[in-house]
Design a protein around this motif. Sequence first.
Motif, PDB file in Angstrom:
ATOM      1  N   ASN A  43       0.858  -1.177   0.000  1.00 14.77           N
ATOM      2  CA  ASN A  43       0.000   0.000   0.000  1.00 14.77           C
ATOM      3  C   ASN A  43       0.902   1.237   0.000  1.00 14.77           C
ATOM      4  O   ASN A  43       1.757   1.397   0.871  1.00 14.77           O
ATOM      5  CB  ASN A  43      -0.883  -0.050   1.252  1.00 14.77           C
ATOM      6  CG  ASN A  43      -1.805   1.143   1.373  1.00 14.77           C
ATOM      7  OD1 ASN A  43      -1.481   2.252   0.966  1.00 14.77           O
ATOM      8  ND2 ASN A  43      -2.970   0.914   1.972  1.00 14.77           N
ATOM      9  N   HIS A  44       0.691   2.101  -0.964  1.00 15.40           N
ATOM     10  CA  HIS A  44       1.509   3.312  -1.108  1.00 15.40           C
ATOM     11  C   HIS A  44       1.523   4.161   0.172  1.00 15.40           C
ATOM     12  O   HIS A  44       2.560   4.700   0.569  1.00 15.40           O
ATOM     13  CB  HIS A  44       0.945   4.114  -2.282  1.00 15.40           C
ATOM     14  CG  HIS A  44       1.651   5.388  -2.556  1.00 15.40           C
ATOM     15  ND1 HIS A  44       2.839   5.447  -3.248  1.00 15.40           N
ATOM     16  CD2 HIS A  44       1.345   6.668  -2.230  1.00 15.40           C
ATOM     17  CE1 HIS A  44       3.225   6.705  -3.344  1.00 15.40           C
ATOM     18  NE2 HIS A  44       2.335   7.470  -2.735  1.00 15.40           N
ATOM     19  N   LEU A  45       0.373   4.258   0.816  1.00 11.53           N
ATOM     20  CA  LEU A  45       0.268   5.086   2.027  1.00 11.53           C
ATOM     21  C   LEU A  45       1.100   4.492   3.153  1.00 11.53           C
ATOM     22  O   LEU A  45       1.760   5.203   3.918  1.00 11.53           O
ATOM     23  CB  LEU A  45      -1.195   5.193   2.474  1.00 11.53           C
ATOM     24  CG  LEU A  45      -2.165   5.710   1.412  1.00 11.53           C
ATOM     25  CD1 LEU A  45      -3.595   5.649   1.933  1.00 11.53           C
ATOM     26  CD2 LEU A  45      -1.810   7.124   1.010  1.00 11.53           C
ATOM     27  N   GLY A  52       8.772  12.784  -1.034  1.00  9.85           N
ATOM     28  CA  GLY A  52       8.010  12.498  -2.247  1.00  9.85           C
ATOM     29  C   GLY A  52       7.936  11.000  -2.486  1.00  9.85           C
ATOM     30  O   GLY A  52       8.405  10.204  -1.675  1.00  9.85           O
ATOM     31  N   ASP A  53       7.338  10.624  -3.620  1.00  6.54           N
ATOM     32  CA  ASP A  53       7.180   9.202  -3.912  1.00  6.54           C
ATOM     33  C   ASP A  53       8.527   8.577  -4.249  1.00  6.54           C
ATOM     34  O   ASP A  53       9.298   9.120  -5.027  1.00  6.54           O
ATOM     35  CB  ASP A  53       6.213   9.015  -5.077  1.00  6.54           C
ATOM     36  CG  ASP A  53       4.800   9.407  -4.685  1.00  6.54           C
ATOM     37  OD1 ASP A  53       4.551   9.558  -3.469  1.00  6.54           O
ATOM     38  OD2 ASP A  53       3.954   9.552  -5.577  1.00  6.54           O
ATOM     39  N   ASN A  54       8.801   7.430  -3.675  1.00  3.39           N
ATOM     40  CA  ASN A  54      10.071   6.732  -3.907  1.00  3.39           C
ATOM     41  C   ASN A  54       9.892   5.262  -3.571  1.00  3.39           C
ATOM     42  O   ASN A  54       8.990   4.895  -2.812  1.00  3.39           O
ATOM     43  CB  ASN A  54      11.169   7.355  -3.039  1.00  3.39           C
ATOM     44  CG  ASN A  54      10.936   7.130  -1.573  1.00  3.39           C
ATOM     45  OD1 ASN A  54      11.358   6.128  -1.004  1.00  3.39           O
ATOM     46  ND2 ASN A  54      10.212   8.034  -0.916  1.00  3.39           N
ATOM     47  N   GLY A  59       3.733   2.830   2.697  1.00  5.29           N
ATOM     48  CA  GLY A  59       5.101   3.174   2.313  1.00  5.29           C
ATOM     49  C   GLY A  59       5.492   4.537   2.843  1.00  5.29           C
ATOM     50  O   GLY A  59       6.541   4.694   3.473  1.00  5.29           O
ATOM     51  N   HIS A  60       4.632   5.532   2.633  1.00 10.08           N
ATOM     52  CA  HIS A  60       4.942   6.879   3.120  1.00 10.08           C
ATOM     53  C   HIS A  60       5.188   6.869   4.628  1.00 10.08           C
ATOM     54  O   HIS A  60       6.107   7.513   5.129  1.00 10.08           O
ATOM     55  CB  HIS A  60       3.812   7.847   2.781  1.00 10.08           C
ATOM     56  CG  HIS A  60       3.940   8.468   1.416  1.00 10.08           C
ATOM     57  ND1 HIS A  60       5.075   9.135   1.022  1.00 10.08           N
ATOM     58  CD2 HIS A  60       3.082   8.520   0.370  1.00 10.08           C
ATOM     59  CE1 HIS A  60       4.900   9.589  -0.227  1.00 10.08           C
ATOM     60  NE2 HIS A  60       3.709   9.215  -0.644  1.00 10.08           N
ATOM     61  N   ILE A  61       4.363   6.148   5.347  1.00 13.13           N
ATOM     62  CA  ILE A  61       4.518   6.092   6.808  1.00 13.13           C
ATOM     63  C   ILE A  61       5.865   5.458   7.168  1.00 13.13           C
ATOM     64  O   ILE A  61       6.584   5.951   8.038  1.00 13.13           O
ATOM     65  CB  ILE A  61       3.348   5.302   7.440  1.00 13.13           C
ATOM     66  CG1 ILE A  61       2.049   6.103   7.282  1.00 13.13           C
ATOM     67  CG2 ILE A  61       3.633   4.973   8.905  1.00 13.13           C
ATOM     68  CD1 ILE A  61       0.794   5.357   7.715  1.00 13.13           C
TER      69      ILE A  61
END
Lengths: 340, 241
Positions: free
Chosen positions: A114-116, A305-307, A118-120
């Motif tokens: 889940n992308h979210l 940012g996205d990575n 990932g951010h966390i």
Amino acid sequence: MEKDTLIMSFESSCDETSVAIIKNGKEILSNIIATQIKSHQRFGGVVPEVASRHHVEEVTRCINMALDEAKVGYSDLDAVAVTYGPGLVGSLLIGIMAAKTVAFAHNLPLIKVNHLAGHIYSANFVTDLQYPFMSLLVSGGHTEIVLVTAPGVFHTLGDTRDDAVGEAYDKIGRILGINYPAGKKVDQMAAKGKDTFNFPRAMVQEDNLDFSFSGLKSAFINRVHHADQVHEQLNKDDLAASFQGAVLDILSNKTFRALKQHPVKQLIVGGGVSANQGLRKRLAEEIEKRHMDMELVFPPLRLCGDNAAMIGAMAQIQYDKGDFAKLDLNADPSLDFDME
Amino acid sequence: MKILAFDTSNKPLSVAVVVDGKVLAHIESTEKKTHSVSLLPDIQDGLQEAGLTVNDIDLIAVAKGPGSYTGVRIAVTVAKTLADTLNKKLVGVSSLKLLAANGDKKHLLVPLMDARNDNAFAGVYVTNRDGRLLTVIADHHTSMANLFETLKQYEPNELEFINATPRLQELIQKQFPEATIIMSENSLPAAGKLAKIAETTKPVKDIDNFIPTYLRLTQAEHDWYAKGNKEDKNVSYVEEI
Ligand SMILES: [Zn+2]
């Protein structure tokens, strides 16, 4: 000594193609990011079909650069991970197809991330996470308060009811004549200006943890249009400072309301807007003012940012749990925590 | 030569494993399946049916478009990643040429992909003595009216339109009542034929830069150029950060 785990991770949910090699979820051996910002700046925002085309152009190059920079080969890898949502479906699919192909070709387990999440878990490269912790997720696509009670266990406490905070920045940025992505420039202007316009702070009185930014955005646009009609000159720095002042009041009000309900030892901020200097300063001040014994964690700017590195960090938790996906994995553009 | 061939450029999905000209496995699906979901499991099944592992394959053949943008991207992404990650040869074949392979060798073949609003992706092909398809008119995006204008120079009864939708069939019949028309459901792209064409096609030199043949700009780019903007050769639109 336990064997190291090496995960190759893919991220392509929006306009960055990224491939990373992550060791034990903690160490970045490589994190290649190919950004399409210059392309989408031609159109004033991300165009999904253009984004998908760029991903196909970049994907194998990113894979090879990631391996080269990490100085590893396929035989060193333990798993392949990929963002499967939320995001733009056409963009997500390129990372998913490439990741599935690498996993299939080299007989490696596949992990859907889940992308979210990932951010966390970008914070995993900065600190040792202590459960439970609170997370404020702020980006162009999301504005959420998430309580993380155990590795990979997420509870969404609050969400935006309309625009994401980063989206609001881009929209008012356009009014100020700033091209997408506008966040950084608005942040810089806000630092020079004063909060003089008293824009509304939506829902801060309400006893919930949800956000709303569309009213703020409309108030901003109306104020500027009105000034244009009567030929009134507005100070753009003050406009930016007033917008950001309202945003920070809303974000901090809801975040500390959540922290009051769920006292934790760490507040993790993630997503593109976590690069905002005003936000970093404000949250630090609020913690100090309240004498809270709580660690405030922001990812380094490169990981805001996205990575793909952050996808690898989250993937390690799923790897340890044996949570693997199959080759029929599809994109889930509107994925959220509660759906898993 | 062991070839893995696949096509997802339109609604059908087709995967084949061909060894020395012999089709050892052929997986076709016409019902509306999601290509992103089915493609890799189907490749896996095809290889298993052929008794091979993906490492045994010498060449990956893919239909590279034109077609559905998402569809061609799915196949091309898998093909280029597979070729790159396993260091295999890669061949991209026009999706229209692949459809032309379904035609009658004596005819002037006009494979089509319906691009809505009476437009199509189309090319014109003939079959030579060796049975190879030669391009007469390169694949392009066209209105059906313009395509008919171009085709007026040929004998109508020699024309064979392949992969027509009901709407395209209606238009063709009005213009060329003598022409042969093969409907979509009767002209499925067969990956076995794709493998055959690939045998005599030059492999891709630069896999990183192998991309689908869209034959159309995105609407956003089209509008941007229409406003008089020019591509700046000094700017790379995608950059590593
Ligand atoms: Zn993101």
